[in-house]
Design a protein around this motif. Sequence first.
Motif, PDB file in Angstrom:
ATOM      1  N   GLN A 344       0.828  -1.206   0.000  1.00 19.42           N
ATOM      2  CA  GLN A 344       0.000   0.000   0.000  1.00 19.42           C
ATOM      3  C   GLN A 344       0.863   1.257   0.000  1.00 19.42           C
ATOM      4  N   ARG A 349      -1.757  -2.328  -5.614  1.00 19.45           N
ATOM      5  CA  ARG A 349      -2.965  -3.008  -5.163  1.00 19.45           C
ATOM      6  C   ARG A 349      -2.697  -4.502  -5.101  1.00 19.45           C
ATOM      7  N   ALA A 363      -6.450  -7.315  -8.944  1.00 20.30           N
ATOM      8  CA  ALA A 363      -5.129  -6.747  -8.675  1.00 20.30           C
ATOM      9  C   ALA A 363      -4.051  -7.577  -9.360  1.00 20.30           C
TER      10      ALA A 363
END
Length: 483
Positions: A344, A349, A363
């Motif tokens: 993060q 992601r 993701a």
Amino acid sequence: MCQGSRFSAFLSKLTHAVFVSIFTKQVIAPRSIFLFLFISDLFLSPLTRVVKTMSFLYFSYIFFSSLVVTGLLPSFLICQRVAGKSVKGFRERLGVVPAQKIRLLTGTPRIWIHAASLGEVRVAAAVVNALREKIPECSIIVSTMTESGRNLACKTFGRRVPVIYAPVDFPGSVRLSLSTVRPDIMVFLETEIWPVWVWQARRMGIRIVLINGRISLSSFRNYVRFRPFFQEVLESFSAFSMITESDAERLRAMGADPRKIEIHGNAKYDLLKKEPDRAVEGKYRRLLEINADDRVLVAGSTRNGEEALILDAYAVLQEEFPGLILVIAPRHIDRVPEIGALLQKRGFRYQLRTDFPGNSRTAGIIIVDTFGELFDIYSIGNIVFCGGSLVPLGGQNPLEPAFWGKAVFYGPYMQNFPDATAVLEAADAGVMVADARSLADRALWFLSRPLELDRIGKRARQAVIGQGGAAEKHAEEIKRTLG
């Protein structure tokens, strides 16, 4: 012991029993008190006889480790009670082996194999298969230290071989479990050298062997600091069946009798000789929604500090291959939140393996937060990086991804797997990278050349097929020791 001392010991045990009873809000039945006194005597009485049979150093280890166990046990039980949780196999860890497990041991000789966790369980599977051929009338029991190891053992052996948790390395628990199982031989795998367990088995006339033995350089440095102690521990072994000459050399330096040492290779490779189950790859591609033409980099058994380097390389690779999928499988899954926070922070992601099935893949990065799946997950990678090798932690087994015919990358710190690394490099099937930049450069080169990627994968697979036969040699060592 004088009468006063006996009375003090009795009073101490009775007070403890009363305390436990009060804490658990149970009424003390007379039979419970006598059971507690019996168990206490079973756990503590071996210590009163060890001085005559061992050095002061060995006795000190047993005595102080016993103090730690007995001192921490009440606090541990209180914490369990307050938290409302229980440790899996707690009774077995204290040496109480279920009767139904013992009833499965119908043949002779009786062989107890201790396989600490996942890797050792896989070795045990190969050795058990070899033992069944060499000693078909034998009965085998397997113990593990970890829950993941136990689960894999139960899945691997089914009802053919009973599986239990290993006893705590404490005189009473070890003596109770050995007295219940009554093995003819105690087989330890790889680096499992438990001083109390070894001492107690020898006292009971049980033969002891170490098979698929390996002594990593980092472990060796710790062992030689206490050479007199470990030399005495190793004297109890009847045989050492080691993986490499380097392992044998380190064992000799620790004080083992050279006449007891043989070199027989790594039994882990025996299970890799079989043909890969291609249905496994299809299963994980469907599960994680990864298409056959998607490019995948699997980073397996990563350690602290490596994920940042892998992400540096991944960012470079994404410039050329924006659809590249990265699968990160940390060595310790309790680090998953830490890795998620890093992703993060870096703007990536991600999803967790446990998000599937039930969610669509949205993701480019997947973190494996489950035990026991990494070997199968290797099947979906185009390139596999073996963790623990860009940081000085010894690496991971590179022949496992090679089994699937993958391009195998690893860092410079592969000292725990020198034989496996040598096998791949002799076949020009291993790729050593020094840092994030070289990882990105070498991965980019192979991903841009699908034919070369396929060729190095095939060479890796052929290198694995060329190995094997060690499990049979280790099993022969067990048979020879039994006589």
